[in-house]
Design a protein around this motif. Structure first.
Motif, PDB file in Angstrom:
ATOM      1  N   GLU A  48      -8.067 -51.944 -30.480  1.00 11.79           N
ATOM      2  CA  GLU A  48      -8.062 -50.666 -30.660  1.00 11.79           C
ATOM      3  C   GLU A  48      -9.236 -49.869 -30.846  1.00 11.79           C
ATOM      4  N   ILE A  49     -10.107 -50.375 -31.701  1.00 14.52           N
ATOM      5  CA  ILE A  49     -11.537 -49.716 -32.112  1.00 14.52           C
ATOM      6  C   ILE A  49     -12.425 -50.059 -30.786  1.00 14.52           C
ATOM      7  N   ALA A  50     -12.322 -50.993 -30.380  1.00 14.96           N
ATOM      8  CA  ALA A  50     -13.368 -51.120 -29.123  1.00 14.96           C
ATOM      9  C   ALA A  50     -12.890 -50.521 -27.874  1.00 14.96           C
ATOM     10  N   ARG A  51     -11.677 -50.260 -27.417  1.00 13.13           N
ATOM     11  CA  ARG A  51     -11.264 -49.239 -26.617  1.00 13.13           C
ATOM     12  C   ARG A  51     -11.716 -47.730 -27.232  1.00 13.13           C
ATOM     13  N   ARG A  52     -11.599 -47.532 -28.366  1.00 14.61           N
ATOM     14  CA  ARG A  52     -11.997 -46.131 -28.978  1.00 14.61           C
ATOM     15  C   ARG A  52     -13.578 -45.801 -28.589  1.00 14.61           C
ATOM     16  N   GLU A  53     -14.152 -47.047 -28.783  1.00 10.77           N
ATOM     17  CA  GLU A  53     -15.468 -46.624 -28.634  1.00 10.77           C
ATOM     18  C   GLU A  53     -16.013 -46.574 -27.183  1.00 10.77           C
ATOM     19  N   MET A 160     -18.358 -45.284 -34.556  1.00 11.33           N
ATOM     20  CA  MET A 160     -16.960 -45.828 -34.066  1.00 11.33           C
ATOM     21  C   MET A 160     -16.627 -46.989 -34.925  1.00 11.33           C
ATOM     22  N   VAL A 161     -17.428 -47.984 -34.768  1.00 12.65           N
ATOM     23  CA  VAL A 161     -16.909 -49.127 -35.169  1.00 12.65           C
ATOM     24  C   VAL A 161     -16.595 -49.190 -36.797  1.00 12.65           C
ATOM     25  N   GLY A 162     -17.461 -48.235 -37.492  1.00 18.54           N
ATOM     26  CA  GLY A 162     -17.060 -48.059 -38.887  1.00 18.54           C
ATOM     27  C   GLY A 162     -16.049 -46.909 -38.958  1.00 18.54           C
ATOM     28  N   GLU A 163     -15.229 -46.383 -38.048  1.00 19.13           N
ATOM     29  CA  GLU A 163     -14.460 -45.580 -38.004  1.00 19.13           C
ATOM     30  C   GLU A 163     -14.770 -44.193 -38.975  1.00 19.13           C
ATOM     31  N   HIS A 164     -15.916 -43.691 -38.490  1.00 16.90           N
ATOM     32  CA  HIS A 164     -16.388 -42.447 -39.106  1.00 16.90           C
ATOM     33  C   HIS A 164     -16.125 -41.177 -38.418  1.00 16.90           C
ATOM     34  N   GLY A 165     -15.425 -41.698 -37.045  1.00 12.76           N
ATOM     35  CA  GLY A 165     -15.029 -40.432 -36.221  1.00 12.76           C
ATOM     36  C   GLY A 165     -15.963 -40.024 -34.912  1.00 12.76           C
ATOM     37  N   PHE A 166     -15.151 -39.383 -33.971  1.00  5.05           N
ATOM     38  CA  PHE A 166     -15.794 -39.086 -32.818  1.00  5.05           C
ATOM     39  C   PHE A 166     -16.918 -37.873 -33.097  1.00  5.05           C
ATOM     40  N   THR A 205      -7.508 -41.846 -31.102  1.00  5.11           N
ATOM     41  CA  THR A 205      -8.473 -40.911 -31.391  1.00  5.11           C
ATOM     42  C   THR A 205      -9.100 -41.408 -32.563  1.00  5.11           C
ATOM     43  N   GLY A 206      -8.129 -41.757 -33.733  1.00  6.85           N
ATOM     44  CA  GLY A 206      -8.810 -41.818 -34.962  1.00  6.85           C
ATOM     45  C   GLY A 206      -8.948 -40.612 -35.531  1.00  6.85           C
ATOM     46  N   ASP A 207      -9.506 -40.299 -36.952  1.00  4.22           N
ATOM     47  CA  ASP A 207      -9.636 -38.941 -37.603  1.00  4.22           C
ATOM     48  C   ASP A 207     -11.175 -38.587 -37.431  1.00  4.22           C
ATOM     49  N   ASN A 208     -11.267 -37.418 -37.883  1.00  4.96           N
ATOM     50  CA  ASN A 208     -12.512 -36.573 -37.861  1.00  4.96           C
ATOM     51  C   ASN A 208     -13.226 -36.585 -36.517  1.00  4.96           C
ATOM     52  N   LEU A 209     -12.436 -35.593 -35.692  1.00  2.00           N
ATOM     53  CA  LEU A 209     -13.165 -35.518 -34.211  1.00  2.00           C
ATOM     54  C   LEU A 209     -14.060 -34.227 -34.263  1.00  2.00           C
TER      55      LEU A 209
END
Length: 211
Positions: A48-53, A160-166, A205-209
């Motif tokens: 999921e994270i790899a694709r998000r990045e 992105m890998v730390g999930e800090h947001g787009f 997308t995750g958070d913090n866009l």
């Protein structure tokens, strides 16, 4: 017998769907070849994270190039602006040779020097490689994405890998001009493109866009 190298998380069909009007220079094969220089890109943190990045990267380069249409900076009047004469190595390729090129529109003599040294090619003396070699062009984009925080506190990859947001990728690439109300139209366009890429690539997308 297994493939020794993992396939890129974005398929060629997805790439073509995202960039139907792209310049033929921006090849899928060139992108996949370029990822070997940064093996941690779009392979970290689970699927999921790899694709998000990957989606975040493609959204930002789409914004920078109007859908992978522009290889070189459109405004030629700015070309001579990108030579910083205070650098000890100067501008050996010429005063007007360091204009924006490639997926992240790499510019300035110091960035060409740093990217070239990281990638093992002499971009200071031959910046035209970035507009003539698709793999090198993609590699300069991945160089910035994975190693350069810009004026931010982290690289796009770390964001992105730390999930800090787009939002933090926007801050790294063009934060002073687009974040904190600097240019909400540009910022929102990046977010719109990110949502489109996420949908095609198949992730979240995750958070913090927004920044």
């Amino acid at each position: 017998m297994t493939d020794p190298a993992p396939a890129f998380v974005v398929t060629e069909e997805q790439f073509e769907a995202l960039f139907p009007e792209r310049n033929p220079f921006y090849t899928y094969a060139g992108l996949v070849a370029a990822t070997s220089a940064y093996p941690e890109f779009a392979t970290t943190g689970g699927d999921e994270i790899a694709r998000r990045e990957a989606a975040a990267f493609l959204a930002n380069v789409s914004h920078e190039t109007h859908g992978l249409i522009h290889v070189t900076e459109v405004n030629t009047a700015l070309y001579s602006h990108y030579c910083d004469p205070s650098q000890p190595y100067g501008c050996p390729a010429g005063q007007d040779a360091y204009y924006g090129r490639g997926p992240v529109q790499l510019s300035w003599n110091f960035n060409y020097k740093a990217a070239g040294e990281a990638l093992g090619v002499d971009l200071l003396n031959d910046p035209w490689l970035v507009e003539n070699d698709a793999t090198i062009a993609w590699q300069t984009a991945l160089w910035y994405w994975n190693t350069q925080p810009g004026t931010a506190t982290m690289t796009c990859h770390e964001a992105m890998v730390g999930e800090h947001g787009f939002a933090e990728t926007i801050r790294s690439i063009n934060g002073p001009l687009e974040c904190e109300g600097g240019n909400p139209r540009q910022m929102n366009n990046r977010v719109r493109l990110f949502r489109e890429c996420v949908e095609v690539i198949g992730t979240t997308t995750g958070d913090n866009l927004t920044c």
